[in-house]
Design a protein around this motif. Sequence first.
Motif, PDB file in Angstrom:
ATOM      1  N   THR A 164       0.813  -1.223   0.000  1.00  0.00           N
ATOM      2  CA  THR A 164       0.000   0.000   0.000  1.00  0.00           C
ATOM      3  C   THR A 164       0.841   1.265   0.000  1.00  0.00           C
ATOM      4  OG1 THR A 164      -0.125  -0.067   2.424  1.00  0.00           O
ATOM      5  CG2 THR A 164      -1.884  -1.177   1.196  1.00  0.00           C
ATOM      6  N   THR A 165       2.167   1.105  -0.131  1.00  0.00           N
ATOM      7  CA  THR A 165       3.115   2.233  -0.069  1.00  0.00           C
ATOM      8  C   THR A 165       2.898   3.081   1.184  1.00  0.00           C
ATOM      9  OG1 THR A 165       1.724   3.708  -1.405  1.00  0.00           O
ATOM     10  CG2 THR A 165       3.324   2.324  -2.578  1.00  0.00           C
ATOM     11  N   PHE A 166       2.633   2.415   2.303  1.00  0.00           N
ATOM     12  CA  PHE A 166       2.443   3.094   3.591  1.00  0.00           C
ATOM     13  C   PHE A 166       3.811   3.198   4.254  1.00  0.00           C
ATOM     14  CE2 PHE A 166      -0.603   3.145   7.492  1.00  0.00           C
ATOM     15  CZ  PHE A 166      -0.110   4.386   7.825  1.00  0.00           C
ATOM     16  N   LYS A 167       4.452   4.335   4.067  1.00  0.00           N
ATOM     17  CA  LYS A 167       5.846   4.496   4.477  1.00  0.00           C
ATOM     18  C   LYS A 167       6.041   4.352   5.984  1.00  0.00           C
ATOM     19  CE  LYS A 167       6.939   7.626   0.640  1.00  0.00           C
ATOM     20  NZ  LYS A 167       7.373   8.991   0.271  1.00  0.00           N
ATOM     21  N   ALA A 168       5.189   4.979   6.784  1.00  0.00           N
ATOM     22  CA  ALA A 168       5.345   4.944   8.235  1.00  0.00           C
ATOM     23  C   ALA A 168       5.248   3.516   8.763  1.00  0.00           C
ATOM     24  CB  ALA A 168       4.298   5.833   8.906  1.00  0.00           C
ATOM     25  N   GLN A 169       4.358   2.723   8.186  1.00  0.00           N
ATOM     26  CA  GLN A 169       4.196   1.342   8.634  1.00  0.00           C
ATOM     27  C   GLN A 169       5.436   0.516   8.303  1.00  0.00           C
ATOM     28  OE1 GLN A 169       0.316  -0.530   8.474  1.00  0.00           O
ATOM     29  NE2 GLN A 169       1.179  -2.237   7.308  1.00  0.00           N
ATOM     30  N   VAL A 170       5.983   0.704   7.109  1.00  0.00           N
ATOM     31  CA  VAL A 170       7.184  -0.034   6.711  1.00  0.00           C
ATOM     32  C   VAL A 170       8.355   0.317   7.617  1.00  0.00           C
ATOM     33  CG1 VAL A 170       8.870  -0.372   4.867  1.00  0.00           C
ATOM     34  CG2 VAL A 170       6.447  -0.253   4.314  1.00  0.00           C
ATOM     35  N   LEU A 171       8.576   1.606   7.850  1.00  0.00           N
ATOM     36  CA  LEU A 171       9.719   2.032   8.653  1.00  0.00           C
ATOM     37  C   LEU A 171       9.560   1.627  10.109  1.00  0.00           C
ATOM     38  CD1 LEU A 171      12.395   3.554   8.840  1.00  0.00           C
ATOM     39  CD2 LEU A 171      11.091   5.648   9.249  1.00  0.00           C
ATOM     40  N   THR A 172       8.378   1.793  10.670  1.00  0.00           N
ATOM     41  CA  THR A 172       8.156   1.461  12.084  1.00  0.00           C
ATOM     42  C   THR A 172       8.332  -0.033  12.333  1.00  0.00           C
ATOM     43  OG1 THR A 172       6.588   3.302  12.283  1.00  0.00           O
ATOM     44  CG2 THR A 172       6.559   1.629  14.012  1.00  0.00           C
ATOM     45  N   ALA A 173       7.734  -0.866  11.488  1.00  0.00           N
ATOM     46  CA  ALA A 173       7.864  -2.312  11.657  1.00  0.00           C
ATOM     47  C   ALA A 173       9.303  -2.765  11.454  1.00  0.00           C
ATOM     48  CB  ALA A 173       6.931  -3.031  10.682  1.00  0.00           C
ATOM     49  N   SER A 174       9.998  -2.177  10.494  1.00  0.00           N
ATOM     50  CA  SER A 174      11.400  -2.536  10.257  1.00  0.00           C
ATOM     51  C   SER A 174      12.263  -2.139  11.443  1.00  0.00           C
ATOM     52  CB  SER A 174      11.909  -1.850   8.984  1.00  0.00           C
ATOM     53  OG  SER A 174      11.153  -2.236   7.855  1.00  0.00           O
ATOM     54  N   ALA A 175      12.013  -0.945  11.984  1.00  0.00           N
ATOM     55  CA  ALA A 175      12.784  -0.489  13.146  1.00  0.00           C
ATOM     56  C   ALA A 175      12.534  -1.391  14.352  1.00  0.00           C
ATOM     57  CB  ALA A 175      12.417   0.959  13.483  1.00  0.00           C
ATOM     58  N   LEU A 176      11.302  -1.840  14.535  1.00  0.00           N
ATOM     59  CA  LEU A 176      10.998  -2.739  15.649  1.00  0.00           C
ATOM     60  C   LEU A 176      11.715  -4.079  15.487  1.00  0.00           C
ATOM     61  CD1 LEU A 176       7.190  -2.090  16.270  1.00  0.00           C
ATOM     62  CD2 LEU A 176       9.091  -1.560  17.800  1.00  0.00           C
ATOM     63  N   CYS A 177      11.876  -4.555  14.260  1.00  0.00           N
ATOM     64  CA  CYS A 177      12.638  -5.794  14.028  1.00  0.00           C
ATOM     65  C   CYS A 177      14.083  -5.627  14.460  1.00  0.00           C
ATOM     66  CB  CYS A 177      12.575  -6.175  12.549  1.00  0.00           C
ATOM     67  SG  CYS A 177      11.020  -6.900  12.019  1.00  0.00           S
ATOM     68  N   VAL A 178      14.665  -4.487  14.122  1.00  0.00           N
ATOM     69  CA  VAL A 178      16.053  -4.227  14.515  1.00  0.00           C
ATOM     70  C   VAL A 178      16.172  -4.152  16.034  1.00  0.00           C
ATOM     71  CG1 VAL A 178      17.952  -2.572  14.369  1.00  0.00           C
ATOM     72  CG2 VAL A 178      16.568  -3.049  12.347  1.00  0.00           C
ATOM     73  N   VAL A 179      15.220  -3.473  16.666  1.00  0.00           N
ATOM     74  CA  VAL A 179      15.236  -3.354  18.130  1.00  0.00           C
ATOM     75  C   VAL A 179      15.108  -4.729  18.776  1.00  0.00           C
ATOM     76  CG1 VAL A 179      13.970  -2.467  20.122  1.00  0.00           C
ATOM     77  CG2 VAL A 179      14.369  -0.992  18.147  1.00  0.00           C
ATOM     78  N   LEU A 180      14.216  -5.571  18.255  1.00  0.00           N
ATOM     79  CA  LEU A 180      14.060  -6.924  18.800  1.00  0.00           C
ATOM     80  C   LEU A 180      15.357  -7.716  18.697  1.00  0.00           C
ATOM     81  CD1 LEU A 180      10.555  -8.141  17.557  1.00  0.00           C
ATOM     82  CD2 LEU A 180      11.226  -7.517  19.880  1.00  0.00           C
ATOM     83  N   ALA A 181      16.034  -7.621  17.559  1.00  0.00           N
ATOM     84  CA  ALA A 181      17.287  -8.359  17.371  1.00  0.00           C
ATOM     85  C   ALA A 181      18.360  -7.885  18.347  1.00  0.00           C
ATOM     86  CB  ALA A 181      17.776  -8.201  15.931  1.00  0.00           C
ATOM     87  N   VAL A 182      18.473  -6.576  18.525  1.00  0.00           N
ATOM     88  CA  VAL A 182      19.486  -6.027  19.430  1.00  0.00           C
ATOM     89  C   VAL A 182      19.190  -6.395  20.878  1.00  0.00           C
ATOM     90  CG1 VAL A 182      20.488  -3.889  20.328  1.00  0.00           C
ATOM     91  CG2 VAL A 182      20.069  -4.125  17.871  1.00  0.00           C
ATOM     92  N   VAL A 183      17.932  -6.255  21.281  1.00  0.00           N
ATOM     93  CA  VAL A 183      17.552  -6.583  22.663  1.00  0.00           C
ATOM     94  C   VAL A 183      17.765  -8.068  22.939  1.00  0.00           C
ATOM     95  CG1 VAL A 183      15.602  -6.724  24.264  1.00  0.00           C
ATOM     96  CG2 VAL A 183      15.938  -4.667  22.892  1.00  0.00           C
TER      97      VAL A 183
END
Length: 242
Positions: free
Chosen positions: A184-203
Amino acid sequence: MSGQNCLVTNDWICGEYVSSRSQELIDATVQHVGITAASVAIGVAVSLPLALLARRWRFLAGPILGVTTVLYTVPSLAMFSLLLPFFGLSASLVVTGLVLYSLTILVRNILAGLQAVPEEARDAARGMGYGPLRLLWEVELPLALPALLAGVRITTVSTVALTTVGAIVDYGGLGSLILDGLDTTFKAQVLTASALCVVLAVVADLLLLALQRWLTPWTRVRRIRTNRPARAERPAKVAEPA
């Protein structure tokens, strides 16, 4: 005002999206963590017997390591397609695929840790009357823990990323949000979910590192002793002339 309009303007960073879709983000994160934790736990449970077999009968080491390596090279889409007739469109399909991907790292690390146990430690334990099971549980596995946990850390971080692929069967945790956002080209959703994946991996990596340091205190003592500077020798006392 700009914070309220970021959904309309489709900005990459949008606080309004996070606040309005917080429950959706929480549900996706919980599913992501659950799939990752189950995959890693089952992967360890399967890898340990395989590593023990490879260590016990060395002629099996090559085939076991070879098969797990081949499984790791199978593309995720092909892997899920092969497993689909057995599990259907379910979370079990994703977990099974991730378990198969985890074997190559876990089996190699566990086997390397077991092979690195000093033979003197085994001989001393046998001399004290330790049987095979007690020797494995109280001597070999504790000494192999650093290598085992290092493999678990690598596997966990990679599994956090691979879980997103489960979005193709609607069980990808945060990956489902990423895929939907891309469609859906929903930029905020793509960036937020991607950032949460990175945070999960680091934590997850930091938590496992803390667990490793807690379970293997002798490695810290050895490191401290190794890094401790040698004491400077006192200069020889020269006799003063009479």
